[in-house]
Design an enzyme around this catalytic site. Structure first.
Site, PDB file in Angstrom:
ATOM      1  CE1 TYR A 149      22.673  43.421 -54.729  1.00 12.46           C
ATOM      2  CE2 TYR A 149      24.370  43.202 -56.410  1.00 12.46           C
ATOM      3  CZ  TYR A 149      23.927  43.002 -55.112  1.00 12.46           C
ATOM      4  OH  TYR A 149      24.758  42.391 -54.194  1.00 12.46           O
ATOM      5  CE  LYS A 153      24.131  45.656 -52.275  1.00  9.88           C
ATOM      6  NZ  LYS A 153      24.123  45.448 -50.812  1.00  9.88           N
TER       7      LYS A 153
END
Ligand code: UDP
Length: 314
Positions: A149, A153
């Site tokens: 994650y 990102k």
């Protein structure tokens, strides 16, 4: 009428954004693969208001798939966001934040659309300064259990910024901090649905670690208002904003608040802290206040009361 394309628009935050866009006169095309979202979040809309496409944005949608000639704004939110879900969907999470982000950027290039990248406070990792301003580069484990994650990102931000630099994409990057509210899945494993469900079932609240780690919780209508301001304001290309509530509290303190608002006496059960769980998180929102004219309006008491009401009826 303006057209918005929202990836991940069937999810928790995305569906609230779709509601806001429709209320403000937008036609909205939603692309979602339903990995963590559901069309139930967008019940009642006619196709001339919201066009729902079950599609995985890691595949570029050709013209016969996406019946759209134009879009004014693209908001890329598609991704698992709960640590439990992104661990389960680790490779999918890396792919949607890298390949999916580039596909959404390609669409923005084709349509000359404004591009809003949904990013996260996780780009700061386990921050060594508090509160975190947008200029902070972060302190991230590049291959740990949250890297799918965090680094996904971060890659997405780098990719979006290159599309801005090289192709002039009208880009705004928004870093969200622990958003909560109705339509969170009760089983998604995050602290808000866990504690609210546990309080409603009169079970002990499960605190991971010693509960001294901090988070800053932002109610979803505030978060969505921040996104909306970033969508409609001009002359912000290439800008990065923290969108979150700067009221920071420990998880123990948050458990006390949940018990109080839920009307139960606090009982807790301590569990091991997950790997790489950040010790603190608090947004510096000076820039959002000054440039977007935005700041959170909903208190934790009010937001949690609405969240309890939602979980009671589901
Ligand atoms: N947490 C907790 N009990 C739970 C779920 C989470 O104490 O039942 C903690 C978790 O370890 C973290 C914080 O609450 O420190 C927020 O976790 P969440 O999964 O909501 O989001 P994160 O901010 O870690 O992405």
């Amino acid at each position: 009428m303006k057209t918005a394309l929202v990836t991940g628009g069937a999810g928790f935050m995305g569906s609230h954004l779709v509601d806001k866009l429709v209320d403000n006169g937008f036609f909205v095309v939603v692309i979602d693969n339903l990995a963590t979202g559901t069309w139930d979040n967008l019940k009642g809309y006619e196709p001339h208001q919201v066009l729902k496409m079950t599609w995985d944005i890691t595949e570029y949608p050709s013209e016969d798939v996406l019946p759209l000639r134009d879009a004014d704004v693209i908001v890329h939110l598609a991704s698992a966001a709960s640590p439990v879900h992104y661990r389960r969907l680790a490779i999918e999470t890396l792919r949607v934040n890298s390949i999916g982000t580039e596909n959404a950027l390609k669409l923005a290039r084709k349509f000359h659309a404004r591009f809003i990248l949904g990013s996260t406070s996780e780009v700061y990792g386990d921050p060594q300064i508090s509160p975190q301003p947008e200029t902070y580069w972060g302190h991230v484990n590049p291959n740990g259990e949250r890297a799918c994650y965090d680094e996904g990102k971060r890659f997405g931000e780098a990719m979006a910024m290159e599309y801005h630099r090289q192709f002039g994409i009208d880009l705004r990057i928004l870093r969200f901090f622990n958003c909560y509210g109705p339509r969170m899945q009760s089983e998604d494993g995050r602290v808000v649905p866990n504690f609210v469900r546990q309080a409603l079932e009169n079970k002990p609240l499960t605190i991971y670690g010693d509960g001294q780690q901090t988070r800053s919780f932002c109610y979803v209508s505030d978060e969505v208002e921040g996104i909306y301001q970033a969508i409609v304001r001009d002359n912000l290309s290439g800008e990065v904003f923290n969108i979150g509530n700067p009221e920071e509290r420990s998880i123990v303190n948050f458990a006390e608040a949940v018990a109080k608002i839920g009307g139960v006496s606090l009982r807790t059960e301590f569990r091991p802290l997950p790997a790489d769980d950040p010790t603190n998180r608090c947004p510096d929102i000076t820039k959002a206040r000054q440039v977007l004219g935005w700041s959170p309006q909903v208190s934790l008491e009010e937001g949690l009361a609405k969240t309890f009401a939602y979980f009671k009826q589901t």
